[in-house]
Write a protein that holds these residues in place. Structure first.
Motif, PDB file in Angstrom:
ATOM      1  N   VAL A 164     -44.956   9.673 -59.558  1.00 48.61           N
ATOM      2  CA  VAL A 164     -46.146  10.458 -59.199  1.00 48.61           C
ATOM      3  C   VAL A 164     -46.235  10.654 -57.689  1.00 48.61           C
ATOM      4  N   ARG A 165     -45.853   9.601 -56.931  1.00 51.15           N
ATOM      5  CA  ARG A 165     -45.876   9.717 -55.467  1.00 51.15           C
ATOM      6  C   ARG A 165     -44.677  10.489 -54.932  1.00 51.15           C
ATOM      7  N   GLY A 166     -43.711  10.790 -55.791  1.00 51.10           N
ATOM      8  CA  GLY A 166     -42.537  11.562 -55.387  1.00 51.10           C
ATOM      9  C   GLY A 166     -41.601  10.812 -54.466  1.00 51.10           C
ATOM     10  N   GLU A 167     -41.611   9.484 -54.530  1.00 52.45           N
ATOM     11  CA  GLU A 167     -40.848   8.671 -53.588  1.00 52.45           C
ATOM     12  C   GLU A 167     -39.351   8.696 -53.879  1.00 52.45           C
ATOM     13  N   LEU A 168     -38.563   8.941 -52.851  1.00 52.04           N
ATOM     14  CA  LEU A 168     -37.118   8.752 -52.929  1.00 52.04           C
ATOM     15  C   LEU A 168     -36.734   7.360 -52.458  1.00 52.04           C
ATOM     16  N   MET A 169     -37.595   6.760 -51.622  1.00 53.72           N
ATOM     17  CA  MET A 169     -37.420   5.396 -51.118  1.00 53.72           C
ATOM     18  C   MET A 169     -38.733   4.669 -51.336  1.00 53.72           C
ATOM     19  N   PHE A 170     -38.676   3.458 -51.867  1.00 52.99           N
ATOM     20  CA  PHE A 170     -39.883   2.738 -52.268  1.00 52.99           C
ATOM     21  C   PHE A 170     -40.859   2.570 -51.101  1.00 52.99           C
ATOM     22  N   ALA A 171     -42.116   2.902 -51.382  1.00 55.20           N
ATOM     23  CA  ALA A 171     -43.217   2.740 -50.428  1.00 55.20           C
ATOM     24  C   ALA A 171     -42.961   3.477 -49.116  1.00 55.20           C
ATOM     25  N   THR A 172     -42.163   4.545 -49.182  1.00 50.79           N
ATOM     26  CA  THR A 172     -41.848   5.330 -47.985  1.00 50.79           C
ATOM     27  C   THR A 172     -42.135   6.801 -48.274  1.00 50.79           C
ATOM     28  N   PRO A 173     -43.139   7.379 -47.643  1.00 51.86           N
ATOM     29  CA  PRO A 173     -43.480   8.779 -47.930  1.00 51.86           C
ATOM     30  C   PRO A 173     -42.506   9.789 -47.334  1.00 51.86           C
ATOM     31  N   VAL A 174     -41.609   9.323 -46.433  1.00 50.67           N
ATOM     32  CA  VAL A 174     -40.654  10.234 -45.817  1.00 50.67           C
ATOM     33  C   VAL A 174     -39.735  10.804 -46.898  1.00 50.67           C
ATOM     34  N   TRP A 175     -39.484  12.092 -46.825  1.00 51.55           N
ATOM     35  CA  TRP A 175     -38.617  12.815 -47.760  1.00 51.55           C
ATOM     36  C   TRP A 175     -39.160  12.820 -49.189  1.00 51.55           C
ATOM     37  N   ALA A 176     -40.422  12.504 -49.379  1.00 55.61           N
ATOM     38  CA  ALA A 176     -40.990  12.509 -50.724  1.00 55.61           C
ATOM     39  C   ALA A 176     -40.967  13.925 -51.296  1.00 55.61           C
ATOM     40  N   ILE A 177     -40.794  14.029 -52.612  1.00 53.38           N
ATOM     41  CA  ILE A 177     -40.762  15.318 -53.310  1.00 53.38           C
ATOM     42  C   ILE A 177     -42.081  15.492 -54.049  1.00 53.38           C
ATOM     43  N   HIS A 178     -42.702  16.624 -53.876  1.00 53.76           N
ATOM     44  CA  HIS A 178     -44.008  16.857 -54.485  1.00 53.76           C
ATOM     45  C   HIS A 178     -43.902  17.935 -55.570  1.00 53.76           C
ATOM     46  N   PRO A 179     -44.625  17.769 -56.657  1.00 50.30           N
ATOM     47  CA  PRO A 179     -44.530  18.723 -57.777  1.00 50.30           C
ATOM     48  C   PRO A 179     -45.189  20.052 -57.425  1.00 50.30           C
ATOM     49  N   SER A 180     -44.673  21.101 -58.036  1.00 54.10           N
ATOM     50  CA  SER A 180     -45.255  22.433 -57.829  1.00 54.10           C
ATOM     51  C   SER A 180     -46.351  22.736 -58.839  1.00 54.10           C
ATOM     52  N   LEU A 199     -36.252  14.657 -58.534  1.00 56.37           N
ATOM     53  CA  LEU A 199     -36.412  13.307 -57.999  1.00 56.37           C
ATOM     54  C   LEU A 199     -35.112  12.514 -58.114  1.00 56.37           C
ATOM     55  N   MET A 200     -34.498  12.567 -59.288  1.00 54.32           N
ATOM     56  CA  MET A 200     -33.291  11.789 -59.514  1.00 54.32           C
ATOM     57  C   MET A 200     -32.141  12.255 -58.638  1.00 54.32           C
ATOM     58  N   LEU A 201     -32.001  13.548 -58.488  1.00 59.52           N
ATOM     59  CA  LEU A 201     -30.947  14.073 -57.613  1.00 59.52           C
ATOM     60  C   LEU A 201     -31.182  13.636 -56.168  1.00 59.52           C
ATOM     61  N   GLY A 202     -32.429  13.698 -55.729  1.00 57.33           N
ATOM     62  CA  GLY A 202     -32.741  13.268 -54.366  1.00 57.33           C
ATOM     63  C   GLY A 202     -32.441  11.800 -54.152  1.00 57.33           C
ATOM     64  N   LYS A 203     -32.787  10.960 -55.120  1.00 59.61           N
ATOM     65  CA  LYS A 203     -32.495   9.525 -55.011  1.00 59.61           C
ATOM     66  C   LYS A 203     -30.997   9.260 -54.984  1.00 59.61           C
ATOM     67  N   LEU A 204     -30.262  10.007 -55.786  1.00 56.12           N
ATOM     68  CA  LEU A 204     -28.806   9.837 -55.822  1.00 56.12           C
ATOM     69  C   LEU A 204     -28.196  10.152 -54.463  1.00 56.12           C
ATOM     70  N   LEU A 205     -28.620  11.236 -53.856  1.00 54.65           N
ATOM     71  CA  LEU A 205     -28.085  11.629 -52.549  1.00 54.65           C
ATOM     72  C   LEU A 205     -28.471  10.627 -51.467  1.00 54.65           C
ATOM     73  N   VAL A 206     -29.719  10.177 -51.480  1.00 52.86           N
ATOM     74  CA  VAL A 206     -30.159   9.199 -50.484  1.00 52.86           C
ATOM     75  C   VAL A 206     -29.408   7.880 -50.663  1.00 52.86           C
ATOM     76  N   PHE A 207     -29.224   7.478 -51.910  1.00 49.59           N
ATOM     77  CA  PHE A 207     -28.563   6.205 -52.198  1.00 49.59           C
ATOM     78  C   PHE A 207     -27.131   6.179 -51.683  1.00 49.59           C
ATOM     79  N   PHE A 208     -26.321   7.150 -52.076  1.00 47.78           N
ATOM     80  CA  PHE A 208     -24.915   7.137 -51.703  1.00 47.78           C
ATOM     81  C   PHE A 208     -24.687   7.578 -50.259  1.00 47.78           C
ATOM     82  N   SER A 209     -25.582   8.372 -49.714  1.00 50.07           N
ATOM     83  CA  SER A 209     -25.354   8.850 -48.352  1.00 50.07           C
ATOM     84  C   SER A 209     -25.457   7.731 -47.332  1.00 50.07           C
ATOM     85  N   SER A 210     -26.268   6.707 -47.628  1.00 52.29           N
ATOM     86  CA  SER A 210     -26.528   5.616 -46.680  1.00 52.29           C
ATOM     87  C   SER A 210     -27.146   6.137 -45.389  1.00 52.29           C
TER      88      SER A 210
END
Length: 393
Positions: free
Chosen positions: A247-263, A293-304
């Motif tokens: 719901v918060r659109g988080e790509l990183m836990f408790a971090t609003p940076v780069w969050a994805i928001h629904p349209s 959300l899942m695609l964004g998390k995947l990219l953030v995770f592997f990109s380091s």
């Protein structure tokens, strides 16, 4: 330069040991000894209780919903507080915990060296490269100083890889060691089951190559067991709040940076159902948003790469880690390397990525660091084969 390398090569084990000692000393100096982090209190409190009573003793003044929640949540990390409690009972304190982690990590480095060398047919180049990367990569070694689960989890994961490699040509003792390593890794932290699941993938890969009918039979049994898996995950995830991060659109836990928001407004699951059931309900009613959300998390995770990392860290990821990913992917296709080992080395990062996509990535490298030894091993094996092919052209 080549002459110097040839002269030093016979002493490469001692050089790796010296490098490992230097790295450990550097982090001890950097953190001024044992490093107390955000979650350290949770483990130390649990470990202190265990050290005092020999089991987790709920005090008469405890028993509130908050205490019960913490107890249930901490059970997912049961092996690490037990490990800490041993040092506390010995009155070695935080230094005993950290020095024990450092020693175990050193043994894991030796296990990684032996495993990669065995897979490389006894050649030392790949083993030196994989172990060298493991030793010098700061995102991995820094956790030896932390009062967190990561160091022990990384070491036990590597020991599981070592035990799996030894199963080839080994007797029943090798299987016992593998099972002990996998169970220990699964008990260190909630996603420790990923390593056991990767071992299962390795077994399925071997069956697919040798006994195809049994392979498909097990796949069918897995599909039929899906409701049981959902029930088990509902129990295991009772103290986690996954949909709330969606719901918060988080790509990183408790971090609003780069969050994805629904349209558009999201359809939320009803109250009173299990965590995994809530995830499935959310996925069924918000598939497009969840896919983003899942695609964004995947990219953030592997990109380091995260916005608050230093420029040096970002450059190291782009210039070193990303090419290692490329080599590791190529390494998964090399038939000269034992198939179950390749399947295991590839499955650990992929399954960990799937867990991150299902939940949320951490704000630091705590989720990526445990899979890097397997990336290093695959990349080193691929580079060795690549060099041999070039030499014969």
């Amino acid at each position: 330069m080549l002459t110097l390398i040839r002269r030093l090569w016979p002493q490469h084990r001692w050089l790796l040991l010296g490098l490992w000692l230097l790295v450990q000393a550097a982090f001890l100096v950097k953190f001024h000894g044992p490093h107390y982090a955000n979650d350290s209190a949770r483990y130390l409190g649990y470990a202190t209780n265990l050290a005092q009573h020999g089991y987790y003793h709920l005090e008469p003044t405890e028993g509130s919903l908050v205490d019960d929640f913490q107890y249930v949540h901490n059970q997912r990390y049961i092996l690490y507080p037990w490990y800490q409690s041993v040092w506390l009972r010995l009155h070695a304190g935080w230094w005993g915990i950290v020095l024990g982690q450092i020693l175990i990590s050193g043994l894991a480095a030796a296990a990684l060296y032996g495993s990669v060398r065995r897979l490389a047919g006894g050649r030392r180049g790949a083993a030196v490269l994989a172990t060298g990367l493991f030793v010098v990569w700061p995102d991995v070694q820094q956790f030896n100083c932390y009062l967190l689960t990561e160091s022990l989890f990384i070491s036990l994961s590597v020991f599981s890889f070592w035990a799996l490699v030894r199963v080839r040509g080994g007797g029943w003792q090798a299987w016992v060691v593998l099972i002990v390593c996998l169970l220990s890794t699964a008990l260190v932290r909630p996603n420790g089951f990923v390593v056991a699941a990767a071992a299962g993938v390795a077994g399925l890969a071997a069956l697919h190559a040798a006994r195809r009918r049994l392979f498909w039979g097990l796949i069918g049994a897995g599909v039929l067991a899906a409701p049981l898996v959902v029930w088990w995950l509902n129990y295991q995830l009772v103290s986690f709040f996954i949909v709330e991060t969606y719901v918060r659109g988080e790509l990183m836990f408790a971090t609003p940076v780069w969050a994805i928001h629904p349209s558009a407004p999201l359809v939320l699951p009803p109250a009173g159902i299990g965590q995994m059931s809530r995830v499935l309900y959310f996925a069924a009613h918000n598939p497009g948003f969840l896919a983003r959300l899942m695609l964004g998390k995947l990219l953030v995770f592997f990109s380091s790469i995260k916005p608050y990392y230093s420029l040096v860290h970002k450059l190291m990821s782009v210039l070193v880690l990303w090419p290692l990913y490329y080599l590791a992917v190529r390494g998964t296709r090399r038939a000269v390397v034992w198939l179950p080992a390749r399947a295991f080395l590839a499955a650990v990062p992929l399954l960990q990525a799937a867990i991150v996509m299902l939940t949320v990535d951490d704000y630091d490298v705590r989720f990526l660091a445990p899979v890097l030894p397997f990336v290093f091993a695959l990349a080193a094996l691929e580079l060795r084969i690549w060099n041999e092919e070039l030499a014969h052209k």
